[in-house]
Write an enzyme that holds these catalytic residues in place. Structure first.
Site, PDB file in Angstrom:
ATOM      1  N   HIS A  36     -20.358  14.314 -11.443  1.00 16.93           N
ATOM      2  CA  HIS A  36     -20.274  15.296 -10.735  1.00 16.93           C
ATOM      3  C   HIS A  36     -20.066  16.540 -11.757  1.00 16.93           C
ATOM      4  O   HIS A  36     -20.416  17.617 -11.430  1.00 16.93           O
ATOM      5  CB  HIS A  36     -18.855  15.163 -10.018  1.00 16.93           C
ATOM      6  CG  HIS A  36     -18.651  14.279  -8.840  1.00 16.93           C
ATOM      7  ND1 HIS A  36     -17.969  13.177  -8.917  1.00 16.93           N
ATOM      8  CD2 HIS A  36     -19.517  14.264  -7.780  1.00 16.93           C
ATOM      9  CE1 HIS A  36     -18.102  12.567  -7.931  1.00 16.93           C
ATOM     10  NE2 HIS A  36     -18.986  13.402  -7.066  1.00 16.93           N
ATOM     11  N   GLN A  60     -19.154   9.308   7.945  1.00 19.42           N
ATOM     12  CA  GLN A  60     -20.048   8.697   7.390  1.00 19.42           C
ATOM     13  C   GLN A  60     -19.795   7.442   6.891  1.00 19.42           C
ATOM     14  O   GLN A  60     -20.411   6.748   6.190  1.00 19.42           O
ATOM     15  CB  GLN A  60     -20.752   9.457   6.126  1.00 19.42           C
ATOM     16  CG  GLN A  60     -19.946   9.448   5.005  1.00 19.42           C
ATOM     17  CD  GLN A  60     -20.328  10.776   4.107  1.00 19.42           C
ATOM     18  OE1 GLN A  60     -20.228  11.868   4.080  1.00 19.42           O
ATOM     19  NE2 GLN A  60     -20.837  10.197   2.795  1.00 19.42           N
ATOM     20  N   ARG A 187     -16.741   4.980  -7.095  1.00 19.60           N
ATOM     21  CA  ARG A 187     -16.514   3.542  -6.594  1.00 19.60           C
ATOM     22  C   ARG A 187     -16.264   2.558  -7.862  1.00 19.60           C
ATOM     23  O   ARG A 187     -15.666   1.418  -7.801  1.00 19.60           O
ATOM     24  CB  ARG A 187     -17.464   2.895  -5.662  1.00 19.60           C
ATOM     25  CG  ARG A 187     -17.509   3.519  -4.540  1.00 19.60           C
ATOM     26  CD  ARG A 187     -18.467   3.099  -3.472  1.00 19.60           C
ATOM     27  NE  ARG A 187     -18.472   3.532  -2.217  1.00 19.60           N
ATOM     28  CZ  ARG A 187     -19.276   3.327  -1.183  1.00 19.60           C
ATOM     29  NH1 ARG A 187     -20.364   2.683  -1.272  1.00 19.60           N
ATOM     30  NH2 ARG A 187     -18.882   4.004  -0.031  1.00 19.60           N
TER      31      ARG A 187
HETATM   32  O1  PAF Z   1     -22.690  12.293  -1.884  1.00 21.20           O
HETATM   33  C1  PAF Z   1     -21.427  12.519  -1.283  1.00 21.20           C
HETATM   34  O2  PAF Z   1     -20.479  12.460  -1.934  1.00 21.20           O
HETATM   35  C2  PAF Z   1     -21.315  12.718   0.029  1.00 21.20           C
HETATM   36  O3  PAF Z   1     -22.309  11.948   0.796  1.00 21.20           O
HETATM   37  C3  PAF Z   1     -21.424  14.185   0.545  1.00 21.20           C
HETATM   38  C4  PAF Z   1     -22.879  14.763   0.165  1.00 21.20           C
HETATM   39  C5  PAF Z   1     -20.389  15.182  -0.138  1.00 21.20           C
HETATM   40  C6  PAF Z   1     -21.285  14.401   1.950  1.00 21.20           C
HETATM   41  O4  PAF Z   1     -19.993  13.870   2.541  1.00 21.20           O
END
Ligand code: PAF
Length: 291
Positions: A36, A60, A187
């Protein structure tokens, strides 16, 4: 400049009201890591205003999945954003994003959402696209940055903005890896003891696939078999290892152009994914994207 943390759409709107210049967004589910950080750095170099969203999107995750075990580290996430000079962190609650409960209208990923990760996780990409569409509307960025590690996600998001005429550029940045090749993922924090070593099965399988292609192998099934055998050396059985067209995810049988090699496996309780692109220029030249 200080990084501001906001939790509601009203706070977000007023924090954005007086900003001018190109806005870049990095969407995350928190537990920020150096992958990130790299996305944020790229965004910081290219855009005037940087927004990082931190939202663990229940839509999701299937009920059987690891939503409750997903690490939540908001203080550390905000600290990382401050180090990288992020302007705004938007960390809404589930109620803020879905005020009426689970949305009845959702974005459907279509056939690209039914294969690979989508076959293992039905409905996953509808959940991803629904929240990405909402976060794009809420943050109104000029550019949104995503990582190549989630190659299928990046592809369906590109399709989302094209098919629904959204006025935003989607930039995909290379996967960041540990020195030994493990792709960074939130993870990974849950890989303990021998599972950390076994997790190398994924990146090693991709290296084997790259090497086989570099050695002239063009049969996708043969390459997949070599990669699978490499994983089995670390006692890892893949959920899938597939060679597909990076544009539409259709299976590749004989390598001619660029080929996405994508792999998923469960290491203990942790499900990991990884991928690489084998680039074939003419007959022989193969680019190695892995370390
Ligand atoms: O890749 C992720 O962390 C997630 O799938 C996202 C794009 C933030 C959507 O919740």
């Amino acid at each position: 400049m200080t990084t501001r943390l906001v939790h509601t759409r009203d706070e977000l709107r007023s924090a954005m009201a007086n900003r001018s210049g190109e806005v870049g967004v990095v969407m995350t589910m928190g537990a920020l890591h150096d992958g990130h950080r790299e996305l944020i750095k790229v965004a910081r170099r290219r855009c005037k205003v940087i927004v990082v969203t931190v939202f663990l999107n229940p839509l999701q995750f299937a009920p059987s999945e690891d939503l409750s075990r997903y690490p939540m580290t908001l203080d550390a996430d905000v600290a990382l954003c401050a180090e990288e000079d992020v302007d705004l962190v938007f960390a809404p609650s589930v109620e803020e994003v879905y005020p009426a409960g689970e949305p009845q209208v959702r974005v459907h990923a279509g056939p690209l959402g039914d294969v690979l990760e989508g076959a293992s996780r039905p409905g996953h990409f509808d959940g991803v696209l629904t929240v990405v569409a909402k976060l794009l509307h809420l943050t109104s960025p000029d550019v949104a940055y995503f990582g190549q590690k989630d190659a299928q996600q990046a592809l369906v998001i590109r399709k989302l903005v094209r098919d629904l005429d959204m006025e935003v550029r989607i930039e995909i940045e290379p996967t960041v890896r540990e020195d030994d090749g493990l792709a960074l993922s939130s993870r990974n924090a849950r890989l303990h003891g021998d599972n950390r070593r076994r997790a190398l099965a994924l990146s090693r399988a991709l290296q084997v696939a790259q090497q086989a292609a570099a050695g002239g192998e063009r049969d996708a099934a043969a390459i997949a078999q070599l990669a699978r055998a490499q994983m089995q050396e670390l006692q890892v059985e893949p959920d899938y290892i597939e060679l597909v067209d990076p544009e539409d995810l259709t299976p590749v049988h004989a390598l001619r152009g660029d080929t996405l090699v994508t792999v998923a496996a469960r290491i203990g309780e942790v499900r990991l994914i990884d991928n690489t692109v084998i680039i074939i220029d003419g007959d022989a030249e193969v680019a190695t994207l892995l370390p």
